[in-house]
Design a protein around this motif. Structure first.
Motif, PDB file in Angstrom:
ATOM      1  N   UNK A   1       0.821  -1.217   0.000  1.00 18.06           N
ATOM      2  CA  UNK A   1       0.000   0.000   0.000  1.00 18.06           C
ATOM      3  C   UNK A   1       0.855   1.267   0.000  1.00 18.06           C
ATOM      4  N   UNK A   2       1.874   1.279  -0.839  1.00 22.67           N
ATOM      5  CA  UNK A   2       2.708   2.477  -0.957  1.00 22.67           C
ATOM      6  C   UNK A   2       1.848   3.647  -1.405  1.00 22.67           C
ATOM      7  N   UNK A   3       1.979   4.764  -0.729  1.00 23.33           N
ATOM      8  CA  UNK A   3       1.216   5.945  -1.127  1.00 23.33           C
ATOM      9  C   UNK A   3       0.703   6.751   0.037  1.00 23.33           C
ATOM     10  N   UNK A   4      -0.582   6.603   0.345  1.00 28.03           N
ATOM     11  CA  UNK A   4      -1.255   7.516   1.261  1.00 28.03           C
ATOM     12  C   UNK A   4      -0.646   7.497   2.663  1.00 28.03           C
ATOM     13  N   UNK A   5      -0.494   6.304   3.231  1.00 33.30           N
ATOM     14  CA  UNK A   5       0.016   6.190   4.596  1.00 33.30           C
ATOM     15  C   UNK A   5       1.419   5.606   4.660  1.00 33.30           C
ATOM     16  N   UNK A   6       1.779   4.746   3.712  1.00 31.08           N
ATOM     17  CA  UNK A   6       3.107   4.132   3.678  1.00 31.08           C
ATOM     18  C   UNK A   6       3.994   4.985   2.776  1.00 31.08           C
ATOM     19  N   UNK A   7       5.007   5.604   3.376  1.00 32.92           N
ATOM     20  CA  UNK A   7       5.822   6.580   2.668  1.00 32.92           C
ATOM     21  C   UNK A   7       7.111   5.955   2.128  1.00 32.92           C
TER      22      UNK A   7
ATOM     23  N   UNK B   1       5.276 -11.114  -3.631  1.00 35.49           N
ATOM     24  CA  UNK B   1       4.414 -10.005  -3.201  1.00 35.49           C
ATOM     25  C   UNK B   1       2.994 -10.334  -3.658  1.00 35.49           C
ATOM     26  N   UNK B   2       2.116 -10.572  -2.678  1.00 34.57           N
ATOM     27  CA  UNK B   2       0.763 -11.051  -2.989  1.00 34.57           C
ATOM     28  C   UNK B   2      -0.236  -9.907  -3.122  1.00 34.57           C
ATOM     29  N   UNK B   3       0.121  -8.894  -3.905  1.00 33.25           N
ATOM     30  CA  UNK B   3      -0.842  -7.880  -4.304  1.00 33.25           C
ATOM     31  C   UNK B   3      -1.023  -6.705  -3.371  1.00 33.25           C
ATOM     32  N   UNK B   4      -1.787  -5.727  -3.865  1.00 33.31           N
ATOM     33  CA  UNK B   4      -2.022  -4.433  -3.207  1.00 33.31           C
ATOM     34  C   UNK B   4      -0.701  -3.707  -2.960  1.00 33.31           C
ATOM     35  N   UNK B   5      -0.054  -3.364  -4.043  1.00 32.09           N
ATOM     36  CA  UNK B   5       1.189  -2.602  -3.989  1.00 32.09           C
ATOM     37  C   UNK B   5       0.934  -1.148  -3.611  1.00 32.09           C
TER      38      UNK B   5
ATOM     39  N   UNK C   1      -6.698  -5.834  -5.319  1.00 33.35           N
ATOM     40  CA  UNK C   1      -7.890  -5.069  -5.677  1.00 33.35           C
ATOM     41  C   UNK C   1      -7.618  -3.561  -5.708  1.00 33.35           C
ATOM     42  N   UNK C   2      -6.753  -3.050  -4.821  1.00 31.67           N
ATOM     43  CA  UNK C   2      -6.448  -1.622  -4.835  1.00 31.67           C
ATOM     44  C   UNK C   2      -5.552  -1.244  -6.017  1.00 31.67           C
ATOM     45  N   UNK C   3      -4.969  -2.229  -6.659  1.00 32.82           N
ATOM     46  CA  UNK C   3      -4.151  -1.975  -7.856  1.00 32.82           C
ATOM     47  C   UNK C   3      -4.985  -2.027  -9.130  1.00 32.82           C
ATOM     48  N   UNK C   4      -6.199  -2.524  -9.019  1.00 35.34           N
ATOM     49  CA  UNK C   4      -7.034  -2.740 -10.208  1.00 35.34           C
ATOM     50  C   UNK C   4      -8.369  -2.011 -10.099  1.00 35.34           C
ATOM     51  N   UNK C   5      -8.373  -0.876  -9.362  1.00 37.03           N
ATOM     52  CA  UNK C   5      -9.555  -0.002  -9.266  1.00 37.03           C
ATOM     53  C   UNK C   5     -10.754  -0.712  -8.676  1.00 37.03           C
ATOM     54  N   UNK C   6     -10.520  -1.566  -7.649  1.00 35.58           N
ATOM     55  CA  UNK C   6     -11.632  -2.314  -7.070  1.00 35.58           C
ATOM     56  C   UNK C   6     -11.548  -2.377  -5.537  1.00 35.58           C
TER      57      UNK C   6
ATOM     58  N   UNK D   1      -1.390 -15.848  -0.156  1.00 35.12           N
ATOM     59  CA  UNK D   1      -2.315 -14.718  -0.268  1.00 35.12           C
ATOM     60  C   UNK D   1      -2.039 -13.682   0.806  1.00 35.12           C
ATOM     61  N   UNK D   2      -2.747 -12.552   0.679  1.00 36.47           N
ATOM     62  CA  UNK D   2      -2.696 -11.480   1.665  1.00 36.47           C
ATOM     63  C   UNK D   2      -4.099 -10.939   1.865  1.00 36.47           C
TER      64      UNK D   2
END
Length: 359
Positions: A145-151, A172-176, A204-209, A293-294
């Motif tokens: 979840x790099x971005x909003x909270x993970x700098x 890495x099991x998704x949601x980068x 899902x956060x990587x694919x607009x879902x 999975x994650x």
């Protein structure tokens, strides 16, 4: 006999100025906290610029960023509550409860999300000894979840910790991402420094879902940094069959599983990468030696009863929230991830890298 009259002293007690100073210090600390709340809104407004954001969700992003910056106000407030213990009022049940609440917010919002642990697990893979495949040591992470909270510094630290591990590959099991900066190449640059092979799938956060429509740009950035994305693909490596499936909400893992995973037992040990643990319900029986999975974050914030009965069921209908589980498709391991969404907080679910020793 007449008793001598005693005239009360009019000199102030030595403790009076000290009490006044403590009261003044508490007022200053409370004021600093309130001023910081206002400044946090300015920082959030500036921080919002140049980000991938889902159309129509700009206001929600601003509120989340305000919480991200505003949580630091808890530190001066905590100091004020601590000084209040010097007075009887501060030692009242209400004062002690307020101090405990501020301590909990400070830990869950400022400390635990910035921790990073490593936990090793030994996973027995049936039939591995009779196959030409080699035993493996894998580092599994998810929900960066790099971005909003993970700098940036947290992504760099993650890569440094992964490079220090004695493993054969990183998975890495998704949601980068999570509303990341527009320049994804720069935001994910640290992954180019990984000294191990890196396989991954999108979440899902990587694919607009939900999330902004950044999948194509994300794929390009990750591939430029040497990450092998395996959504809907198969990889043969050291005698293992490594299969990646796309996200349940943002992809079509059912058709991919039908194409890549025949219903008969695999001739070689098979590793399946899927962001959401419930993807395992779409796989043919016995088709995987291990599914990784994650997605669940382990609940992210552990609250009595509430997390277990209200939060986690939305992450996995099967109850596969964390750790190793038996499924009809094969064993499933769910990692609790390293990042945060919704709120910039974790409580009793420390960010974690899981090292899996497959033997």
């Amino acid at each position: 006999m007449n008793q001598p009259l005693t005239i009360p002293s009019t000199r102030p007690s030595a403790s009076a100025p000290r009490a006044d100073h403590l009261t003044q210090a508490r007022r200053v600390l409370w004021g600093v906290g309130w001023v910081w709340l206002a400044l946090a809104l300015v920082l959030a407004w500036l921080d919002r610029d140049g980000r991938w954001m889902e159309p129509g969700r700009e206001g929600a992003v601003l509120i989340k960023l305000w919480i991200f910056w505003a949580v630091w106000a808890v530190l001066p407030w905590w100091g004020a509550a601590l000084l209040g213990l010097r007075h009887a009022a501060g030692r009242s049940p209400r004062g002690l409860a307020w101090l405990a609440a501020l301590t909990l917010v400070a830990y869950s919002g400022l400390l635990e999300p910035r921790l990073l642990t490593v936990r090793e697990h030994r996973v027995q893979v049936p039939g591995l000894a009779q196959s030409p495949a080699q035993p493996l040591r894998l580092a599994l992470v998810a929900d960066v979840h790099a971005g909003l909270f993970v700098r940036d510094w947290q992504v760099q630290r993650l890569v440094d910790r992964l490079n220090a591990l004695d493993v054969d590959a990183v998975v890495v099991a998704g949601d980068w991402t999570y509303d990341p900066p527009r320049d994804l190449h720069a935001a994910l640059q640290p992954f180019a420094r990984l000294r191990h092979p890196v396989w991954g799938v999108l979440g899902n956060h990587d694919t607009a879902a939900p999330g902004p429509p950044l999948a194509q740009a994300l794929r390009q950035a990750l591939q430029n940094h040497g990450v092998q994305l395996l959504d809907g693909r198969r990889l043969r490596w050291r005698g293992w069959d490594v299969v990646g499936l796309s996200d349940r909400w943002g992809g079509d893992p059912r058709s991919e599983a039908a194409r890549l995973l025949p219903p008969d037992s695999p001739t070689a040990p098979r590793l399946v990468l899927a962001h959401q643990p419930d993807t395992a319900t779409l796989l043919p029986a016995g088709s995987a030696s291990l599914v990784l999975s994650g997605h669940t974050h382990g609940g992210q914030i552990t609250l009595p009863w509430l997390t277990r009965h209200w939060v986690l069921p939305g992450m996995s209908e099967q109850g596969w929230f964390e750790g190793l589980h038996a499924t009809p498709a094969g064993p499933l391991f769910v990692t609790t991830g390293v990042g945060t969404i919704g709120l910039p907080a974790r409580l009793a679910v420390v960010p974690r890298i899981d090292v899996l020793v497959l033997h």
